[in-house]
Design a protein around this motif. Sequence first.
Motif, PDB file in Angstrom:
ATOM      1  N   ALA A  70       6.819   5.015  10.484  1.00 29.87           N
ATOM      2  CA  ALA A  70       7.256   4.821   9.057  1.00 29.87           C
ATOM      3  C   ALA A  70       8.230   3.979   8.771  1.00 29.87           C
ATOM      4  CB  ALA A  70       7.748   6.377   8.680  1.00 29.87           C
ATOM      5  N   SER A  71       9.210   3.607   9.452  1.00 32.57           N
ATOM      6  CA  SER A  71      10.107   2.539   9.429  1.00 32.57           C
ATOM      7  C   SER A  71       9.471   1.353   9.273  1.00 32.57           C
ATOM      8  CB  SER A  71      11.240   2.475  10.557  1.00 32.57           C
ATOM      9  OG  SER A  71      12.231   3.437  10.222  1.00 32.57           O
ATOM     10  N   MET A  72       8.401   1.010  10.179  1.00 34.13           N
ATOM     11  CA  MET A  72       7.815  -0.484  10.462  1.00 34.13           C
ATOM     12  C   MET A  72       6.988  -0.572   9.199  1.00 34.13           C
ATOM     13  SD  MET A  72       8.931  -1.840  13.194  1.00 34.13           S
ATOM     14  CE  MET A  72       7.749  -3.243  13.262  1.00 34.13           C
ATOM     15  N   LEU A  73       6.211   0.563   8.853  1.00 35.38           N
ATOM     16  CA  LEU A  73       5.337   0.532   7.509  1.00 35.38           C
ATOM     17  C   LEU A  73       6.185   0.161   6.604  1.00 35.38           C
ATOM     18  CD1 LEU A  73       2.997   3.403   8.077  1.00 35.38           C
ATOM     19  CD2 LEU A  73       2.431   0.958   8.167  1.00 35.38           C
ATOM     20  N   GLU A  74       7.493   0.859   6.207  1.00 32.09           N
ATOM     21  CA  GLU A  74       8.424   0.308   5.207  1.00 32.09           C
ATOM     22  C   GLU A  74       8.655  -0.946   5.354  1.00 32.09           C
ATOM     23  OE1 GLU A  74      11.073   4.043   5.249  1.00 32.09           O
ATOM     24  OE2 GLU A  74      11.379   3.115   3.281  1.00 32.09           O
ATOM     25  N   GLY A  75       8.954  -1.469   6.529  1.00 31.63           N
ATOM     26  CA  GLY A  75       9.406  -2.889   6.646  1.00 31.63           C
ATOM     27  C   GLY A  75       8.480  -3.812   6.310  1.00 31.63           C
ATOM     28  N   GLY A  76       7.087  -3.361   6.402  1.00 28.84           N
ATOM     29  CA  GLY A  76       6.044  -4.410   6.252  1.00 28.84           C
ATOM     30  C   GLY A  76       5.656  -3.992   4.638  1.00 28.84           C
ATOM     31  N   GLY A  77       6.504  -3.475   3.927  1.00 27.66           N
ATOM     32  CA  GLY A  77       6.327  -3.674   2.425  1.00 27.66           C
ATOM     33  C   GLY A  77       5.470  -2.470   2.026  1.00 27.66           C
ATOM     34  N   PHE A  78       5.142  -1.400   2.740  1.00 22.84           N
ATOM     35  CA  PHE A  78       4.121  -0.497   2.393  1.00 22.84           C
ATOM     36  C   PHE A  78       5.377   0.825   1.683  1.00 22.84           C
ATOM     37  CE2 PHE A  78       1.535  -2.000   5.373  1.00 22.84           C
ATOM     38  CZ  PHE A  78       0.317  -1.902   4.862  1.00 22.84           C
ATOM     39  N   GLU A  79       4.822   1.696   0.784  1.00 28.35           N
ATOM     40  CA  GLU A  79       5.707   2.563   0.051  1.00 28.35           C
ATOM     41  C   GLU A  79       5.153   3.834   0.980  1.00 28.35           C
ATOM     42  OE1 GLU A  79       5.215   3.164  -4.196  1.00 28.35           O
ATOM     43  OE2 GLU A  79       4.905   5.131  -3.751  1.00 28.35           O
ATOM     44  N   VAL A  80       6.130   4.344   1.552  1.00 30.60           N
ATOM     45  CA  VAL A  80       5.928   5.573   2.569  1.00 30.60           C
ATOM     46  C   VAL A  80       6.386   6.955   2.241  1.00 30.60           C
ATOM     47  CG1 VAL A  80       6.394   6.246   4.812  1.00 30.60           C
ATOM     48  CG2 VAL A  80       5.965   3.690   4.461  1.00 30.60           C
ATOM     49  N   HIS A  81       5.720   7.896   2.138  1.00 32.22           N
ATOM     50  CA  HIS A  81       6.131   9.192   1.704  1.00 32.22           C
ATOM     51  C   HIS A  81       5.949  10.105   3.244  1.00 32.22           C
ATOM     52  CE1 HIS A  81       6.016   8.294  -2.649  1.00 32.22           C
ATOM     53  NE2 HIS A  81       4.994   7.484  -2.167  1.00 32.22           N
ATOM     54  N   ASP A  82       7.174  10.190   3.584  1.00 28.75           N
ATOM     55  CA  ASP A  82       6.938  11.130   4.939  1.00 28.75           C
ATOM     56  C   ASP A  82       7.260  12.576   4.914  1.00 28.75           C
ATOM     57  OD1 ASP A  82       7.640  11.993   7.486  1.00 28.75           O
ATOM     58  OD2 ASP A  82       9.299  10.532   7.949  1.00 28.75           O
ATOM     59  N   LEU A  83       6.167  13.059   5.117  1.00 28.13           N
ATOM     60  CA  LEU A  83       6.094  14.650   5.142  1.00 28.13           C
ATOM     61  C   LEU A  83       6.816  15.483   6.144  1.00 28.13           C
ATOM     62  CD1 LEU A  83       2.418  14.996   3.970  1.00 28.13           C
ATOM     63  CD2 LEU A  83       4.220  14.509   2.654  1.00 28.13           C
ATOM     64  N   LEU A 135      -3.439   5.660   2.285  1.00 25.03           N
ATOM     65  CA  LEU A 135      -3.711   5.531   3.959  1.00 25.03           C
ATOM     66  C   LEU A 135      -2.827   7.083   4.119  1.00 25.03           C
ATOM     67  CD1 LEU A 135      -4.200   4.028   6.393  1.00 25.03           C
ATOM     68  CD2 LEU A 135      -2.165   3.144   6.139  1.00 25.03           C
ATOM     69  N   VAL A 136      -3.653   7.798   5.123  1.00 24.48           N
ATOM     70  CA  VAL A 136      -2.823   8.881   5.466  1.00 24.48           C
ATOM     71  C   VAL A 136      -2.673   8.656   7.024  1.00 24.48           C
ATOM     72  CG1 VAL A 136      -3.032  11.232   6.022  1.00 24.48           C
ATOM     73  CG2 VAL A 136      -3.955  10.406   3.808  1.00 24.48           C
ATOM     74  N   CYS A 137      -1.673   8.780   7.742  1.00 31.10           N
ATOM     75  CA  CYS A 137      -0.984   8.399   8.802  1.00 31.10           C
ATOM     76  C   CYS A 137      -0.709   9.820   9.638  1.00 31.10           C
ATOM     77  CB  CYS A 137      -0.038   7.551   9.006  1.00 31.10           C
ATOM     78  SG  CYS A 137      -0.618   6.095   8.478  1.00 31.10           S
ATOM     79  N   MET A 138      -1.355  10.189  10.768  1.00 31.16           N
ATOM     80  CA  MET A 138      -1.047  11.297  11.273  1.00 31.16           C
ATOM     81  C   MET A 138      -0.809  11.033  12.913  1.00 31.16           C
ATOM     82  SD  MET A 138      -3.954  14.234  10.365  1.00 31.16           S
ATOM     83  CE  MET A 138      -5.448  13.204  10.402  1.00 31.16           C
ATOM     84  N   SER A 139       0.464  11.784  13.253  1.00 31.70           N
ATOM     85  CA  SER A 139       0.872  11.654  14.514  1.00 31.70           C
ATOM     86  C   SER A 139       0.843  13.134  15.405  1.00 31.70           C
ATOM     87  CB  SER A 139       2.626  11.172  14.492  1.00 31.70           C
ATOM     88  OG  SER A 139       3.019  11.273  15.578  1.00 31.70           O
ATOM     89  N   ALA A 140       0.657  13.075  16.762  1.00 35.45           N
ATOM     90  CA  ALA A 140       0.535  14.109  17.634  1.00 35.45           C
ATOM     91  C   ALA A 140       1.088  13.756  18.870  1.00 35.45           C
ATOM     92  CB  ALA A 140      -0.770  14.858  17.698  1.00 35.45           C
ATOM     93  N   LEU A 141       2.023  14.452  19.479  1.00 35.75           N
ATOM     94  CA  LEU A 141       2.501  13.872  20.721  1.00 35.75           C
ATOM     95  C   LEU A 141       2.012  15.015  21.965  1.00 35.75           C
ATOM     96  CD1 LEU A 141       4.702  11.685  22.043  1.00 35.75           C
ATOM     97  CD2 LEU A 141       5.792  13.855  22.246  1.00 35.75           C
ATOM     98  N   GLY A 146       1.027  -1.116  -0.087  1.00 38.89           N
ATOM     99  CA  GLY A 146       0.058  -0.064   0.072  1.00 38.89           C
ATOM    100  C   GLY A 146       0.985   1.122   0.191  1.00 38.89           C
ATOM    101  N   ARG A 147       0.395   2.580  -0.407  1.00 34.00           N
ATOM    102  CA  ARG A 147       0.814   3.930  -0.101  1.00 34.00           C
ATOM    103  C   ARG A 147       0.478   4.382   0.845  1.00 34.00           C
ATOM    104  NH1 ARG A 147       0.854   2.927  -5.767  1.00 34.00           N
ATOM    105  NH2 ARG A 147      -1.343   3.921  -5.587  1.00 34.00           N
ATOM    106  N   VAL A 148       1.421   5.234   1.533  1.00 35.74           N
ATOM    107  CA  VAL A 148       1.320   5.766   2.557  1.00 35.74           C
ATOM    108  C   VAL A 148       1.766   7.304   2.837  1.00 35.74           C
ATOM    109  CG1 VAL A 148       1.544   5.679   5.303  1.00 35.74           C
ATOM    110  CG2 VAL A 148       1.097   3.527   4.022  1.00 35.74           C
ATOM    111  N   VAL A 149       0.915   8.158   3.145  1.00 38.91           N
ATOM    112  CA  VAL A 149       1.646   9.487   3.446  1.00 38.91           C
ATOM    113  C   VAL A 149       1.369   9.444   4.943  1.00 38.91           C
ATOM    114  CG1 VAL A 149       0.964  11.947   3.314  1.00 38.91           C
ATOM    115  CG2 VAL A 149       0.899  10.660   1.270  1.00 38.91           C
TER     116      VAL A 149
END
Lengths: 211, 286
Positions: free
Chosen positions: A109-122, A142-148, A89-92
Amino acid sequence: MADLNKLYQAILTGDQKTAVAVTEEALAEKIDPQVLINQAMIPAMTEAGNKFECEEYFVPELLLAARAMKASLALLRPLLAERGAEPVGRVVIGTVKGDLHDIGKNLVASMLEGGGFEVHDLGADVPPEKFVAAVREKNPHLVCMSALLTVTMPAMRTTIQALKEAGVRQQVKVMVGGAPVTPDYAREIGADGYADNASSAVKKARELLAA
Amino acid sequence: MASGRVILTDGAWGTELQALGLGPDELPDLWNLSHPERVEQVARAYVEAGSEIILTNTFRANRLAAGGRISSTELAEVNRAGVEISRRAAMGRARVFASIGPSGKLLIEGAVTEDELHAAFAEQAEALCAAGADGLVVETMSDLTEAAIAVAAAKATGLVVVACMVFDSGRNRDRTMMGATPEQAAEVLAEAGADVIGANCGNGIAGYVPICARLRAATSLPIWIKPNAGLPELEGGRVVYRTSPEEFARHVPELVRAGANYIGGCCGTNPAFIRAARAGLERACT
């Protein structure tokens, strides 16, 4: 004969050198890359994720495993591209506006890449319009958002709103995470999924794309 | 520095500044220049609540953590103003230990090099020292390697250096994010030159009692503990911390028995917690 179990162990223990060597050996022997991925690499990352969730592994072990996985995958990628194999899958992905924390996001992002996803890190401190532009340009699943920070969490809601207003919300699944984020909050703001760590994020991402 | 008497430090700054109007998009440290009077108000509230050491609003004022949101020419200025504000608020009644937070970059990921970390921490430590801080606090660290680099950079100023880690991971919530135990932290931080070691933030004060005891068993250095008021939860769109000042204070005597020499609070705590902790300390001593 290339040893698939050795590849599995090398990725699980984050031994990048061995992982790459075994992968090269396997490729020289014309072993199908998909066999390597399905029988050694993904199971190794899944086990690394399990160890992380059982708190037997910590961030360093997980990162090293992901790094070994990525190095092996990089060798396979040209072959996979040749036969037109699509990524899982492709992920932003990005940390939302106002929030500079990118450790958790990088880990996902690393784990998704390791899982075979194409990751675009903004990156971090990503404004809603940048998420919208990336969705238009990269056409992710897929769009993934993080907030700490509790104070930056509302930017997740405004980003989802911006995706709606731009008319692209329906074409993607949205997943959120970060220390203060809860499943309830994810539901409340209209996200499709929530994950509370980098390992479960990969599982959740697969689940969302299968749905 | 261990005099046998427990010294009360301060509570959270970020949440207090938000109550005074700090916006979610704003870097708190920049308020040292734009709203010094409000930052001073927070600092003074802690002095009035009984803090004997107050920190500074400089947690993110190093070039890596600020991520370009403080210009390089402004960095020293923000750090200097941070110390001066706390110094004014202290009115000679409290010492000022300047805060140095994590870089927000992971060494293991290659997001930053050891040299870059050292340069960024040294730059901040020198600015804080030049501004007249009484000590430096390297806090909220999750990576021992980074913490050790920050401690070494801070130590080069000649000031007293406190170093504290966040223990919030692992089955028993007694490891750092990177998996280090209190015993490993004690060894590495002492070796890096820390004068005081400890733990801050985490999962609330109850969980930090056994961690304090383990640090005590692992080192002869004074121990600094600043737990949060539990983890933040959302309630009707509002962020709440479940631990009350009274509940927090109930655990203070336990921390003292576990060997803490400096006690304060982290996220979600406020001057009411410090006042309650003062009462808790008095109970512990009688």
